[in-house]
Design a protein around this motif. Structure first.
Motif, PDB file in Angstrom:
ATOM      1  N   ASP A 453       5.658 -39.775  -8.757  1.00 55.43           N
ATOM      2  CA  ASP A 453       4.825 -38.893  -9.571  1.00 55.43           C
ATOM      3  C   ASP A 453       5.668 -38.056 -10.529  1.00 55.43           C
ATOM      4  O   ASP A 453       5.297 -37.848 -11.693  1.00 55.43           O
ATOM      5  N   LYS A 454       6.808 -37.587 -10.042  1.00 56.04           N
ATOM      6  CA  LYS A 454       7.680 -36.785 -10.896  1.00 56.04           C
ATOM      7  C   LYS A 454       8.195 -37.614 -12.067  1.00 56.04           C
ATOM      8  O   LYS A 454       8.259 -37.133 -13.206  1.00 56.04           O
ATOM      9  N   LEU A 455       8.558 -38.862 -11.801  1.00 52.87           N
ATOM     10  CA  LEU A 455       9.052 -39.749 -12.851  1.00 52.87           C
ATOM     11  C   LEU A 455       8.015 -39.919 -13.951  1.00 52.87           C
ATOM     12  O   LEU A 455       8.313 -39.827 -15.142  1.00 52.87           O
ATOM     13  N   ILE A 456       6.766 -40.162 -13.548  1.00 50.68           N
ATOM     14  CA  ILE A 456       5.710 -40.409 -14.533  1.00 50.68           C
ATOM     15  C   ILE A 456       5.335 -39.136 -15.278  1.00 50.68           C
ATOM     16  O   ILE A 456       5.183 -39.131 -16.502  1.00 50.68           O
ATOM     17  N   ALA A 634      -7.080 -36.903 -11.720  1.00 46.37           N
ATOM     18  CA  ALA A 634      -6.255 -35.780 -12.150  1.00 46.37           C
ATOM     19  C   ALA A 634      -6.006 -34.818 -10.996  1.00 46.37           C
ATOM     20  O   ALA A 634      -4.874 -34.359 -10.782  1.00 46.37           O
ATOM     21  N   ILE A 635      -7.025 -34.521 -10.222  1.00 44.85           N
ATOM     22  CA  ILE A 635      -6.852 -33.590  -9.100  1.00 44.85           C
ATOM     23  C   ILE A 635      -5.967 -34.202  -8.025  1.00 44.85           C
ATOM     24  O   ILE A 635      -5.135 -33.517  -7.412  1.00 44.85           O
ATOM     25  N   ASP A 636      -6.120 -35.500  -7.782  1.00 45.83           N
ATOM     26  CA  ASP A 636      -5.238 -36.168  -6.814  1.00 45.83           C
ATOM     27  C   ASP A 636      -3.773 -35.979  -7.195  1.00 45.83           C
ATOM     28  O   ASP A 636      -2.920 -35.736  -6.332  1.00 45.83           O
ATOM     29  N   LEU A 637      -3.476 -36.064  -8.486  1.00 42.73           N
ATOM     30  CA  LEU A 637      -2.102 -35.900  -8.939  1.00 42.73           C
ATOM     31  C   LEU A 637      -1.670 -34.436  -8.910  1.00 42.73           C
ATOM     32  O   LEU A 637      -0.522 -34.122  -8.565  1.00 42.73           O
ATOM     33  N   LEU A 638      -2.573 -33.535  -9.239  1.00 42.61           N
ATOM     34  CA  LEU A 638      -2.241 -32.114  -9.227  1.00 42.61           C
ATOM     35  C   LEU A 638      -1.967 -31.601  -7.818  1.00 42.61           C
ATOM     36  O   LEU A 638      -1.212 -30.630  -7.631  1.00 42.61           O
ATOM     37  N   PRO A 647       3.638 -31.072  -5.449  1.00 40.88           N
ATOM     38  CA  PRO A 647       3.185 -31.914  -6.572  1.00 40.88           C
ATOM     39  C   PRO A 647       4.093 -31.728  -7.784  1.00 40.88           C
ATOM     40  O   PRO A 647       4.605 -30.638  -8.031  1.00 40.88           O
ATOM     41  N   ASP A 648       4.285 -32.807  -8.526  1.00 38.96           N
ATOM     42  CA  ASP A 648       5.109 -32.751  -9.733  1.00 38.96           C
ATOM     43  C   ASP A 648       4.276 -32.657 -10.996  1.00 38.96           C
ATOM     44  O   ASP A 648       4.801 -32.310 -12.057  1.00 38.96           O
ATOM     45  N   GLY A 724       5.732 -25.659  -2.108  1.00 37.54           N
ATOM     46  CA  GLY A 724       4.836 -26.773  -2.388  1.00 37.54           C
ATOM     47  C   GLY A 724       3.381 -26.356  -2.278  1.00 37.54           C
ATOM     48  O   GLY A 724       2.536 -26.749  -3.105  1.00 37.54           O
ATOM     49  N   LYS A 725       3.081 -25.562  -1.270  1.00 34.15           N
ATOM     50  CA  LYS A 725       1.716 -25.063  -1.106  1.00 34.15           C
ATOM     51  C   LYS A 725       1.336 -24.161  -2.277  1.00 34.15           C
ATOM     52  O   LYS A 725       0.219 -24.245  -2.813  1.00 34.15           O
ATOM     53  N   ALA A 726       2.274 -23.323  -2.686  1.00 30.22           N
ATOM     54  CA  ALA A 726       1.993 -22.401  -3.784  1.00 30.22           C
ATOM     55  C   ALA A 726       1.734 -23.166  -5.080  1.00 30.22           C
ATOM     56  O   ALA A 726       0.830 -22.818  -5.856  1.00 30.22           O
ATOM     57  N   LYS A 727       2.529 -24.213  -5.327  1.00 30.68           N
ATOM     58  CA  LYS A 727       2.331 -24.970  -6.571  1.00 30.68           C
ATOM     59  C   LYS A 727       0.985 -25.683  -6.571  1.00 30.68           C
ATOM     60  O   LYS A 727       0.308 -25.743  -7.602  1.00 30.68           O
ATOM     61  N   ALA A 728       0.591 -26.242  -5.412  1.00 32.42           N
ATOM     62  CA  ALA A 728      -0.706 -26.917  -5.332  1.00 32.42           C
ATOM     63  C   ALA A 728      -1.838 -25.929  -5.598  1.00 32.42           C
ATOM     64  O   ALA A 728      -2.797 -26.234  -6.311  1.00 32.42           O
TER      65      ALA A 728
END
Length: 757
Positions: A453-456, A634-638, A647-648, A724-728
């Motif tokens: 995901d980060k790469l894309i 979009a939400i799956d990726l976010l 999430p990246d 990670g939780k905070a970013k999500a």
């Protein structure tokens, strides 16, 4: 005499008695016509040049500026300040007043002298007041890394039926005025000139009047009209020169090159540079047009480009009934890589086979020009003598494909067309898309989905920044005071995007790079050729897609639709296209009037009269379901769904996709009251309301079902780190803000608030 390569302006004049008699928008004999161009082409450079060129019917003499001055000195050419020239010019122009003989006027209208960069054109007296066709196309912008300037290529002025007449300007200098005849040159001509060319002298023996064609370059007014955009004010016209002259089959063309200097005071000396714009001007008689051409008005249900000058708008189309069009409109294809030539050829072949039952003949003839073929230099995209498809190796622009045509603006008869493909940039973007997705798939197989995901996401931000200028200029171009230049690349009806907005979409299953790109280019060229034969975009095409799981059966009923990355490689000429051509070229009224909508009809959250089903971004036969799926993805990726890592993706990195999706859903709520009676694919789906008054609530429920899913809290708790939780959580919060911002014209923040229970 062997032609010498020249590098400065030249002096050109017609032999006495020349009358331009034949011209054509399509080649009768491509090789012989280009060969004639090679014989008649002259490059600037030698000031002592004296050469006669032409064919069995027409003869030209070309002089360098030194030769011209020598002939003035010898008395063979009378300068405009001579009494003999003044008397003759006054008699020809019906003007009684004389300029002061003591004030020499051997130069431009402002009195500056002729220099080595000046071009003087000798016009036969007998061409004055004769009807001709006059126009210009920008054929080259020599600043290959500037996407803003690159968008000017193929800008043109609408072709005019003109007469040339001697006049005096406000400074009492003699000028040849180019006057617009309107629809019929046999009647009185307008007295307000389109452009004026300074007279330099006369050759009374050969009956020639010499005019300064370089004025066509100095008349170029280039400004940017985007509010607060200083881009073009940095460029000032430095000089103007005529670089070459050419004549073929009754058509005179000449290139006027305007040098622009970047005068931005904040640039370092090494950054200061020049750009140049080349305009290829043309003069031809009325003979390209069929006086019996059957003009047609618009018809409901089909979309064609329309004339701008006729008393009532008429559709633009080729005249396939012409004898010279029986073997098809000839196209030359330049610089197309060998690996894609089959897909380019298949576009022409598909139109030929599909339209044969309608028009009764093959409509296209085409030829690939090898890279080592000398015709590559002679065949210039934008030259009205040829129709060209160019894989553009030099000019960079923000579009992917561009397919303008030029038509008689009083009858609608098309006489010239081109296609530009931004091939190198497309290859760069789609190669990266394939490579990145392939690498991401490999990471996922190794259980490294977060890295994938980060790469894309990183790549999407990088590619998005390159697909268009960071500060895209909107140009306002004029020649003189009366001629508005049509900047084709900033016309939404023609500017086809470089890449789709579905940046996070995976590669379609079963496709290699080669198989996908061949399908992609087939769709692109077929679409652009559709523009060339008069068709406009049709954003209802995908509503006619097959609902079968096998989307290869049918993805749209129109190749004039925009389709996303998952579908465009499958698109072909469809039922709508054939219906439109049947009307335009055979006069058969359309069977369906609800299959078409175009750019100015596109859905708009600020205009409830624009139908939600008219959008270039819906991709399938069921737009609502498509947008719902895009929002869920979009939400799956976010949230990096199913992953323990942070999430990246961010809302910023998928801005284009979210904006498109939310606008698409919101358009249904906004436009239901005004447009739902014409919807094709909404009310016929299970579970949907049958009354327009309930559509707004239905769309709100569907949006909140996606953005307010309580399972998202579980996804957040899966993250192995507090960061990670905070970013999500931040991503979800940013998504809510984004949703509220885009849909504020439809729903309040309170409407969109998720329930706490």
């Amino acid at each position: 005499m062997k032609q010498e390569i020249q590098k400065s302006r030249v002096l050109v004049f017609f032999a006495a008695g020349l009358i331009l008699t034949t011209a054509g928008g399509c080649s009768q004999s491509g090789k012989s016509e280009v060969a004639q161009s090679a014989q008649n082409r002259i490059e600037g450079g030698d000031p002592t040049l004296l050469r006669r060129i032409g064919d069995s019917q027409h003869s030209f003499v070309v002089m360098g500026h030194s030769t011209f001055k020598a002939k003035v000195s010898s008395g063979e050419i009378d300068p405009t300040h001579s009494l003999k020239a003044i008397r003759t010019l006054n008699g020809m122009s019906d003007i009684s007043e004389n300029p002061d003989p003591a004030a020499p006027n051997l130069g431009n209208s402002d009195g500056t002298p002729i220099t080595s960069n000046s071009l003087i054109f000798g016009l036969p007296f007998n061409l004055l007041k004769k009807p001709m066709i006059f126009g210009s196309v920008i054929t080259q912008v020599e600043d290959p890394n500037n996407l803003n300037l690159g968008n000017l290529k193929l800008a043109d002025i609408p072709s005019f039926q003109v007469k040339l007449k001697l006049n005096k300007n406000q400074n009492h200098s003699f000028m040849v005025s180019i006057l617009d005849c309107g629809q019929d040159c046999s009647h009185s001509t307008s007295t307000d000139p389109l452009l004026e060319l300074p007279v330099q002298g006369l050759d009374l023996f050969q009956r020639l009047v010499f005019v300064d064609l370089s004025a066509l370059g100095t008349a170029l007014d280039l400004t940017a009209i985007r509010k607060g955009d200083p881009f073009l004010t940095q460029f000032k016209s430095k000089s103007s020169q005529t670089a070459r002259f050419d004549y073929t089959n009754g058509t005179l063309v000449f290139d006027v090159v305007t040098q622009l200097e970047n005068q931005n005071p904040n640039l370092s000396p090494e950054d200061k540079k020049e750009a140049s714009i080349t305009n290829r001007w043309f003069l031809k008689t009325e003979s390209p047009f069929n006086q019996s051409f059957n003009s047609r008005p618009a018809a409901p249900g089909v979309g064609f480009f329309m004339t701008e000058k006729s008393p009532s708008p008429l559709i633009e189309r080729w005249d396939f009934d012409k004898k010279k069009a029986r073997e098809g409109i000839k196209y030359y294809l330049k610089h197309v890589p060998a690996q894609f030539q089959e897909s380019f050829a298949s576009s022409f072949d598909e139109w030929n086979s599909q339209l044969l039952p309608i028009v009764g003949k093959k409509i296209f003839d085409y030829e690939f020009i090898p890279e080592n073929d000398p015709r590559n230099e002679l065949l210039v995209t934008g030259d009205v003598r040829y129709n060209i498809v160019e894989w553009d190796l030099i000019n960079k622009a923000s579009y992917g494909g561009l397919g303008p045509s030029i038509a008689n603006q009083y009858s609608g008869e098309i006489f010239h067309a081109n296609v530009l493909i931004q091939g190198p940039r497309i290859i760069e973007l789609y190669t990266k898309w394939f490579n990145i997705n392939k690498a991401a798939d490999g990471l996922r197989l190794e259980g490294r989905s977060n890295e994938a995901d980060k790469l894309i996401s990183t790549a999407i931000l990088e590619l998005s920044s390159k697909k268009q200028p960071s500060n895209k200029a909107v140009f306002n171009l004029n020649f003189g005071k009366n001629i508005q230049v049509r900047v084709r690349s900033q016309d939404p009806a023609l500017e086809d995007p470089l890449q789709a907005k579905e940046g996070f979409d995976p590669i379609p299953v079963g496709y290699t790079y080669d198989s996908y790109m061949n399908g992609y280019f087939h769709d692109m060229l077929t679409h652009e050729l559709g523009h060339n034969i008069g068709l406009r975009h049709n954003f209802k095409g995908s509503l006619g897609a097959s609902n079968s799981q096998d989307r290869s059966i049918k993805v749209s009923r129109s190749v004039m639709e925009y389709l996303g990355r998952g579908y465009r490689q499958l698109d072909h000429v469809g039922a709508y296209d054939l219906m439109a051509i049947s009307y335009g070229y055979s006069g058969i009224q359309p069977d369906h009037t609800d299959w078409f909508c175009t750019d100015e009809d596109a859905a708009n959250l600020n205009d409830p009269t624009k139908s939600a089903e008219c959008t270039p971004n819906d991709a399938t036969d069921d737009p609502v379901t498509h947008y719902q799926a895009q929002l869920s993805r979009a939400i799956d990726l976010l949230l990096a769904k199913g992953e323990t890592e942070s999430p990246d993706w961010t809302v910023s990195s998928m801005n284009d996709q979210l904006t498109t999706t939310l606008n698409g859903l919101g358009a249904y709520a906004v436009s239901a009251e005004h447009t739902s009676s014409n919807w094709i694919n909404f009310f016929n789906k299970p579970g949907r309301p049958i009354e327009f008054s309930k559509v707004k609530d239905y769309i709100l429920i569907k949006i909140k079902d996606i953005i307010c899913d309580k399972n998202y809290n579980l996804e957040i708790e899966l993250k192995s780190s507090d960061s990670g939780k905070a970013k999500a959580r931040d991503n979800l919060s940013d998504l809510m803000l984004k949703t509220s911002e885009i849909l504020k014209v439809v729903y309040s923040s309170e409407d969109l608030k998720c329930s706490v229970n």
